[in-house]
Design an enzyme around this catalytic site. Structure first.
Site, PDB file in Angstrom:
ATOM      1  N   THR A   1       0.831  -1.208   0.000  1.00 41.99           N
ATOM      2  CA  THR A   1       0.000   0.000   0.000  1.00 41.99           C
ATOM      3  C   THR A   1       0.863   1.254   0.000  1.00 41.99           C
ATOM      4  O   THR A   1       0.581   2.223  -0.704  1.00 41.99           O
ATOM      5  CB  THR A   1      -0.918   0.012   1.238  1.00 41.99           C
ATOM      6  OG1 THR A   1      -1.509  -1.265   1.392  1.00 41.99           O
ATOM      7  CG2 THR A   1      -1.998   1.053   1.090  1.00 41.99           C
TER       8      THR A   1
ATOM      9  N   TYR B   1     -13.053  -4.599   0.096  1.00 42.58           N
ATOM     10  CA  TYR B   1     -14.293  -4.203  -0.570  1.00 42.58           C
ATOM     11  C   TYR B   1     -15.328  -5.329  -0.657  1.00 42.58           C
ATOM     12  O   TYR B   1     -16.491  -5.102  -0.361  1.00 42.58           O
ATOM     13  CB  TYR B   1     -14.029  -3.638  -1.986  1.00 42.58           C
ATOM     14  CG  TYR B   1     -15.246  -2.973  -2.596  1.00 42.58           C
ATOM     15  CD1 TYR B   1     -15.688  -1.748  -2.113  1.00 42.58           C
ATOM     16  CD2 TYR B   1     -15.952  -3.574  -3.628  1.00 42.58           C
ATOM     17  CE1 TYR B   1     -16.818  -1.149  -2.657  1.00 42.58           C
ATOM     18  CE2 TYR B   1     -17.085  -2.985  -4.168  1.00 42.58           C
ATOM     19  CZ  TYR B   1     -17.503  -1.769  -3.672  1.00 42.58           C
ATOM     20  OH  TYR B   1     -18.623  -1.179  -4.205  1.00 42.58           O
TER      21      TYR B   1
ATOM     22  N   TYR C   1      -1.448 -10.065   5.529  1.00 42.15           N
ATOM     23  CA  TYR C   1      -1.504  -8.649   5.899  1.00 42.15           C
ATOM     24  C   TYR C   1      -2.925  -8.322   6.324  1.00 42.15           C
ATOM     25  O   TYR C   1      -3.846  -8.310   5.506  1.00 42.15           O
ATOM     26  CB  TYR C   1      -1.049  -7.778   4.726  1.00 42.15           C
ATOM     27  CG  TYR C   1      -1.069  -6.281   4.977  1.00 42.15           C
ATOM     28  CD1 TYR C   1      -1.115  -5.747   6.265  1.00 42.15           C
ATOM     29  CD2 TYR C   1      -1.026  -5.387   3.915  1.00 42.15           C
ATOM     30  CE1 TYR C   1      -1.123  -4.389   6.483  1.00 42.15           C
ATOM     31  CE2 TYR C   1      -1.032  -4.022   4.116  1.00 42.15           C
ATOM     32  CZ  TYR C   1      -1.083  -3.527   5.399  1.00 42.15           C
ATOM     33  OH  TYR C   1      -1.101  -2.163   5.602  1.00 42.15           O
TER      34      TYR C   1
ATOM     35  N   ARG D   1      -8.318  -0.495   6.303  1.00 43.21           N
ATOM     36  CA  ARG D   1      -8.271  -0.300   4.850  1.00 43.21           C
ATOM     37  C   ARG D   1      -9.127  -1.305   4.090  1.00 43.21           C
ATOM     38  O   ARG D   1      -9.537  -1.028   2.966  1.00 43.21           O
ATOM     39  CB  ARG D   1      -6.823  -0.402   4.347  1.00 43.21           C
ATOM     40  CG  ARG D   1      -5.962   0.795   4.702  1.00 43.21           C
ATOM     41  CD  ARG D   1      -4.585   0.653   4.077  1.00 43.21           C
ATOM     42  NE  ARG D   1      -3.753   1.822   4.339  1.00 43.21           N
ATOM     43  CZ  ARG D   1      -3.700   2.900   3.576  1.00 43.21           C
ATOM     44  NH1 ARG D   1      -4.436   2.968   2.490  1.00 43.21           N
ATOM     45  NH2 ARG D   1      -2.916   3.911   3.892  1.00 43.21           N
TER      46      ARG D   1
ATOM     47  N   LYS E   1       1.563  -9.698   8.979  1.00 39.83           N
ATOM     48  CA  LYS E   1       1.672  -8.279   9.310  1.00 39.83           C
ATOM     49  C   LYS E   1       0.285  -7.891   9.799  1.00 39.83           C
ATOM     50  O   LYS E   1      -0.674  -7.887   9.027  1.00 39.83           O
ATOM     51  CB  LYS E   1       2.057  -7.460   8.075  1.00 39.83           C
ATOM     52  CG  LYS E   1       2.019  -5.946   8.307  1.00 39.83           C
ATOM     53  CD  LYS E   1       2.232  -5.167   7.009  1.00 39.83           C
ATOM     54  CE  LYS E   1       2.149  -3.662   7.279  1.00 39.83           C
ATOM     55  NZ  LYS E   1       2.278  -2.862   6.033  1.00 39.83           N
TER      56      LYS E   1
ATOM     57  N   ILE F   1       6.778  -4.220  10.377  1.00 40.68           N
ATOM     58  CA  ILE F   1       6.770  -3.840   8.960  1.00 40.68           C
ATOM     59  C   ILE F   1       6.312  -2.399   8.932  1.00 40.68           C
ATOM     60  O   ILE F   1       5.179  -2.083   9.294  1.00 40.68           O
ATOM     61  CB  ILE F   1       5.881  -4.762   8.114  1.00 40.68           C
ATOM     62  CG1 ILE F   1       6.410  -6.207   8.189  1.00 40.68           C
ATOM     63  CG2 ILE F   1       5.850  -4.277   6.661  1.00 40.68           C
ATOM     64  CD1 ILE F   1       5.631  -7.210   7.354  1.00 40.68           C
TER      65      ILE F   1
END
Length: 287
Positions: free
Chosen positions: A46, A109, A135, A140, A163, A204
């Site tokens: 990202t 989404y 992740y 997000r 992460k 990270i």
């Protein structure tokens, strides 16, 4: 595969026309390895503006950074998306570029169930023979990979780490139940040290672009039992950890790198550069 304690989620340098700046990429890789002490780099995460990079740009970046780093650090390719088949396609392409591992973000989404998340990551891991780092970033993606699902996935041989930007409670549950070889990385700079106290292996990071050397000292102070020194460094770095998110990532860190003498250009729409108030805040922060 040991990706080390401090991994930088690398920005993608752009030129004045908004195209990848290969010369600036070389300088950035050198800077992150030599000056900021990154053990590994995530390319096209990202922070690397993956949503606005084409597949061709991503594979070009994977190959370029692998070849330029030349074994000086590990290279992890951001190949996750909300389309399982496309993630498999890009992950296979990344393997052909010589990367050391994959970072797979939770599907955003479309908001799959926990079983859907499990099957998504399982399908990619089984299709590509590379170490996989999950992740989890609900802020997000609008979906949380639960501790239970993470522990199920940790049983798949090449899913080696996560992460995770979830609560310390969730990190505690993962650390308590995961195999010894499974590694937890904090995905949030501001809780990196507290996360290590409940079992995280490392961080990270975004802030490691500009404060990596101090972050590395903080991590090893903690590991060496000097918790007072680690806490003092955490306190010193905390304004940077928070300040680099004054506006959407990676806008602040790209501007901060320029202030450090490592220009990496601007950002691609729909992101826009920092405004004057934000730039003044960042100048004071970095000074």
């Amino acid at each position: 595969m040991d990706f080390g304690r401090l991994i930088t989620a690398m920005v993608t340098p752009f030129d004045a026309e908004g195209q990848i700046d290969w010369s600036a990429t070389e300088k950035l890789v050198d800077y992150l390895i030599n000056e900021q002490k990154s053990d590994s780099l995530v390319v096209c995460g990202t922070t690397g503006e993956s949503p606005t990079l084409s597949d061709e740009e991503k594979t070009s970046l994977f190959s370029f950074v692998v070849n330029y780093a030349a074994g000086r650090c590990k290279i992890i390719a951001g190949t996750g998306s909300n389309n399982t088949a496309h993630s498999i396609h890009l992950s296979k392409a990344a393997k052909a570029c010589g990367v050391d591992g994959l970072l797979l973000v939770a599907p955003y989404y479309n908001r799959p169930t926990q079983e859907g998340l499990y099957q998504h990551f399982k399908a990619i891991a089984e299709a590509v023979d590379l170490p996989v780092v999950l992740y989890n970033v609900e802020g997000r993606t609008a979906v949380n990979i639960s501790a239970e699902t993470t522990l199920r996935l940790a049983q798949i041989p090449n899913i080696v780490a996560t992460k995770d930007c979830a609560s310390l409670e969730q990190l505690t549950l993962i650390a308590a139940g995961a195999p010894d070889s499974f590694r937890i990385y904090s995905g949030d700079d501001s809780v990196g040290l507290p996360a290590m106290s409940v079992g995280a292996y490392g961080i990270i990071s975004v802030a490691s672009h500009v404060a990596g050397k101090d972050m590395k000292e903080m991590i090893f102070a903690y590991l060496n039992g000097d918790t007072k020194r680690a806490a003092a460094l955490h306190g010193k770095l905390f304004p940077i950890f928070k300040g680099l998110f004054i506006c959407p990532n990676p806008v602040p860190v790209k501007y901060a790198l320029g202030l450090q003498g490592v220009p990496v250009g601007g950002v691609r729409l729909p992101l826009v550069d920092a405004d004057e108030t934000e730039k003044q805040f960042l100048r004071e922060l970095i000074q």
